[in-house]
Scaffold this active site. Structure first.
Site, PDB file in Angstrom:
ATOM      1  N   LEU A   1       4.085 -18.247  -0.960  1.00  0.00           N
ATOM      2  CA  LEU A   1       5.191 -18.629  -1.856  1.00  0.00           C
ATOM      3  C   LEU A   1       5.902 -17.382  -2.390  1.00  0.00           C
ATOM      4  O   LEU A   1       7.083 -17.193  -2.182  1.00  0.00           O
ATOM      5  CB  LEU A   1       4.633 -19.490  -2.991  1.00  0.00           C
ATOM      6  CG  LEU A   1       5.660 -20.118  -3.906  1.00  0.00           C
ATOM      7  CD1 LEU A   1       6.526 -21.122  -3.167  1.00  0.00           C
ATOM      8  CD2 LEU A   1       4.975 -20.790  -5.099  1.00  0.00           C
TER       9      LEU A   1
ATOM     10  N   CYS B   1      10.016 -11.093   6.151  1.00  0.00           N
ATOM     11  CA  CYS B   1       9.610 -10.936   4.738  1.00  0.00           C
ATOM     12  C   CYS B   1       9.616  -9.448   4.366  1.00  0.00           C
ATOM     13  O   CYS B   1       9.146  -8.612   5.123  1.00  0.00           O
ATOM     14  CB  CYS B   1       8.222 -11.529   4.501  1.00  0.00           C
ATOM     15  SG  CYS B   1       8.144 -13.293   4.834  1.00  0.00           S
TER      16      CYS B   1
ATOM     17  N   GLU C   1      -3.223  -6.622  16.291  1.00  0.00           N
ATOM     18  CA  GLU C   1      -4.363  -6.320  15.435  1.00  0.00           C
ATOM     19  C   GLU C   1      -4.995  -7.596  14.900  1.00  0.00           C
ATOM     20  O   GLU C   1      -4.347  -8.638  14.821  1.00  0.00           O
ATOM     21  CB  GLU C   1      -3.906  -5.472  14.244  1.00  0.00           C
ATOM     22  CG  GLU C   1      -3.329  -4.140  14.664  1.00  0.00           C
ATOM     23  CD  GLU C   1      -3.073  -3.211  13.477  1.00  0.00           C
ATOM     24  OE1 GLU C   1      -3.196  -2.011  13.670  1.00  0.00           O
ATOM     25  OE2 GLU C   1      -2.762  -3.688  12.371  1.00  0.00           O
TER      26      GLU C   1
ATOM     27  N   CYS D   1       6.776 -10.659  14.545  1.00  0.00           N
ATOM     28  CA  CYS D   1       7.158 -11.824  13.740  1.00  0.00           C
ATOM     29  C   CYS D   1       8.644 -11.727  13.474  1.00  0.00           C
ATOM     30  O   CYS D   1       9.186 -10.629  13.357  1.00  0.00           O
ATOM     31  CB  CYS D   1       6.392 -11.797  12.411  1.00  0.00           C
ATOM     32  SG  CYS D   1       6.749 -13.189  11.322  1.00  0.00           S
TER      33      CYS D   1
ATOM     34  N   ASN E   1      -0.480  -5.149  -0.985  1.00  0.00           N
ATOM     35  CA  ASN E   1      -1.085  -4.077  -0.193  1.00  0.00           C
ATOM     36  C   ASN E   1       0.003  -3.133   0.286  1.00  0.00           C
ATOM     37  O   ASN E   1       1.124  -3.554   0.575  1.00  0.00           O
ATOM     38  CB  ASN E   1      -1.848  -4.669   0.994  1.00  0.00           C
ATOM     39  CG  ASN E   1      -3.048  -5.463   0.528  1.00  0.00           C
ATOM     40  OD1 ASN E   1      -3.874  -4.973  -0.241  1.00  0.00           O
ATOM     41  ND2 ASN E   1      -3.130  -6.715   0.953  1.00  0.00           N
TER      42      ASN E   1
ATOM     43  N   CYS F   1      -4.078  -8.210   4.035  1.00  0.00           N
ATOM     44  CA  CYS F   1      -2.901  -9.076   4.150  1.00  0.00           C
ATOM     45  C   CYS F   1      -1.639  -8.247   4.244  1.00  0.00           C
ATOM     46  O   CYS F   1      -1.403  -7.360   3.426  1.00  0.00           O
ATOM     47  CB  CYS F   1      -2.751  -9.958   2.919  1.00  0.00           C
ATOM     48  SG  CYS F   1      -4.075 -11.092   2.673  1.00  0.00           S
TER      49      CYS F   1
HETATM   50  N1  SAH Z   1       3.470 -15.806   8.545  1.00  0.00           N
HETATM   51  C1  SAH Z   1       2.395 -16.479   7.867  1.00  0.00           C
HETATM   52  C2  SAH Z   1       1.050 -15.922   8.197  1.00  0.00           C
HETATM   53  C3  SAH Z   1       0.810 -14.524   7.696  1.00  0.00           C
HETATM   54  S1  SAH Z   1      -0.462 -14.576   6.567  1.00  0.00           S
HETATM   55  C4  SAH Z   1       2.657 -16.473   6.382  1.00  0.00           C
HETATM   56  O1  SAH Z   1       3.644 -15.899   5.970  1.00  0.00           O
HETATM   57  O2  SAH Z   1       1.933 -17.114   5.655  1.00  0.00           O
HETATM   58  C5  SAH Z   1      -0.345 -13.040   5.776  1.00  0.00           C
HETATM   59  C6  SAH Z   1      -0.281 -13.190   4.282  1.00  0.00           C
HETATM   60  O3  SAH Z   1      -0.166 -11.885   3.698  1.00  0.00           O
HETATM   61  C7  SAH Z   1       0.920 -13.972   3.845  1.00  0.00           C
HETATM   62  O4  SAH Z   1       0.596 -14.725   2.722  1.00  0.00           O
HETATM   63  C8  SAH Z   1       1.871 -12.846   3.487  1.00  0.00           C
HETATM   64  O5  SAH Z   1       2.904 -13.277   2.659  1.00  0.00           O
HETATM   65  C9  SAH Z   1       0.943 -11.870   2.829  1.00  0.00           C
HETATM   66  N2  SAH Z   1       1.461 -10.508   2.781  1.00  0.00           N
HETATM   67  C10 SAH Z   1       2.411  -9.950   3.553  1.00  0.00           C
HETATM   68  N3  SAH Z   1       2.604  -8.678   3.220  1.00  0.00           N
HETATM   69  C11 SAH Z   1       1.752  -8.408   2.207  1.00  0.00           C
HETATM   70  C12 SAH Z   1       1.452  -7.234   1.465  1.00  0.00           C
HETATM   71  N4  SAH Z   1       2.088  -6.093   1.682  1.00  0.00           N
HETATM   72  N5  SAH Z   1       0.498  -7.321   0.510  1.00  0.00           N
HETATM   73  C13 SAH Z   1      -0.174  -8.475   0.297  1.00  0.00           C
HETATM   74  N6  SAH Z   1       0.060  -9.611   0.983  1.00  0.00           N
HETATM   75  C14 SAH Z   1       1.010  -9.574   1.929  1.00  0.00           C
END
Ligand code: SAH
Length: 344
Positions: free
Chosen positions: A214, A110, A86, A106, A289, A330
């Site tokens: 972070l 997380c 996507e 991935c 989200n 995100c």
């Molecule tokens: N793997 C990289 C690139 C992904 S960017 C990274 O971790 O930075 C996607 C962004 O959305 C990251 O900052 C991630 O932490 C954030 N993210 C992941 N799940 C989310 C959620 N449920 N709600 C809001 N942000 C989220």
């Protein structure tokens, strides 16, 4: 897989040479590729050359579906091996920002993110990342000189620094004067914190905007929600961020997704200030989200948390992600398998 979008102009020139073709054909081919053309759509290259290229893939990314939302369009891209990934393009006042994926799935794990639910399937090649830009630019009726996409964020599914060589090559291709000629300032790379690769990026390709996911400034807490924290602790991460900021001369962005009861207390705000206070940086607070498989809720203290940080002297804004109406915000982008209603 022999993907032509993986090649730089110089590499295409070498390819032409090996096929006994004149050098100028390389530029004609590259232009055609960047316009999103397939061999059938191309009208500049002779038939014989196209025959010589018949085992090569021209467009590795096909838009399978597009969902138009209020302020964004979410895409399902079909890859050559039938994987579906996507992506999302966001319509900002100044232009379109495309969020590109760097991996199918991935492996970072997380706890709040949909992209990692099924683990890593494979890396995307440089041309498959570039192919997303090509496909969406064409969808928006842009071309090479008049491209519609103004900004690129490597924030789709996957961890860009876990696919380092292909991502580096993509950055070189997308900023090349022979290609779309993006300015480094208009590219952001987001990472969950692979400190060794952040330092490598500072040496290899400084100047793009570095964004760090972070989400907690407390080591034990961060380990609970982001397994990568066990590999690179906060001290190590901050050292690498300092190194990047120094090499690139740009401030670094911290992303902090606020999760109810997990990272949104006053102590969390204090830890965040303490961790970042000597850095040239900005903090983006992001409401969590919704991801249906995860039992986490967004914080109820978003404004209070922002105010606390402001009172402590931090540079901070709340950033609402666009595209949540089409599950493209995100953390909501995910890998799909071509089956059922997708399989038309
Ligand atoms: N793997 C990289 C690139 C992904 S960017 C990274 O971790 O930075 C996607 C962004 O959305 C990251 O900052 C991630 O932490 C954030 N993210 C992941 N799940 C989310 C959620 N449920 N709600 C809001 N942000 C989220």
């Amino acid at each position: 897989m022999n993907i032509l979008l993986d090649y730089s102009l110089q590499e295409l020139q070498e390819l032409m040479q090996s096929l006994n073709e004149p050098k100028y054909r390389a530029k004609q081919l590259l232009n055609s590729l960047l316009l999103g053309q397939d061999t059938a759509e191309n009208t500049t290259l002779p038939k014989l050359l196209k025959e010589k290229l018949q085992d090569y893939i021209w467009q590795p990314i096909k838009i399978h579906r597009a969902y138009e939302g209020k302020d964004a369009v979410k895409f399902l891209y079909k890859l050559v091996d039938n994987n579906i990934i996507e992506g999302i393009v966001m319509n900002h006042k100044y232009g379109y920002t495309l969020c590109v994926s760097t991996q199918v799935g991935c492996r970072m794990g997380c706890k709040f993110c949909a992209s990692t639910l099924d683990g890593l399937s494979r890396n995307l090649s440089a041309g498959e990342i570039l192919g997303q830009v090509v496909a969406v630019n064409k969808y928006l009726q842009g071309n090479i000189e008049n491209r519609k996409i103004t900004n690129i964020v490597l924030m789709g599914s996957g961890e860009p620094l876990d696919n380092y060589e292909n991502v580096l090559k993509f950055l070189q291709l997308i900023t090349s004067k022979d290609g779309f000629n993006f300015s480094k300032r208009n590219i952001s790379l987001s990472t969950c914190g692979l400190a060794d690769k952040i330092e490598k990026l500072a040496d290899d390709f400084p100047g793009i905007i570095l964004t760090i996911s972070l989400h907690s400034a407390n080591q034990a807490n961060r380990e609970q929600i982001m397994p990568v924290a066990k590999l690179f602790d906060l001290d190590r991460l901050i050292k690498s961020v300092q190194y990047y900021a120094q090499k690139s001369g740009r401030r670094v962005i911290f992303e902090y997704t606020l999760i109810d009861g997990v990272n949104d207390s006053v102590e969390d705000a204090l830890s965040l200030r303490n961790l970042t206070q000597n850095l040239m940086c900005h903090i983006n607070l992001i409401p969590l989200n919704y991801v249906k498989e995860r039992d986490l809720k967004t914080s109820k203290n978003i404004y209070a948390f922002e105010k606390k940080l402001k009172d402590l002297g931090c540079s901070v804004t709340i950033r609402n992600s666009l595209g949540s109406d089409i599950e493209g915000a995100c953390g909501q982008l995910r890998r799909k398998v071509l089956q059922g209603d997708l399989d038309e």
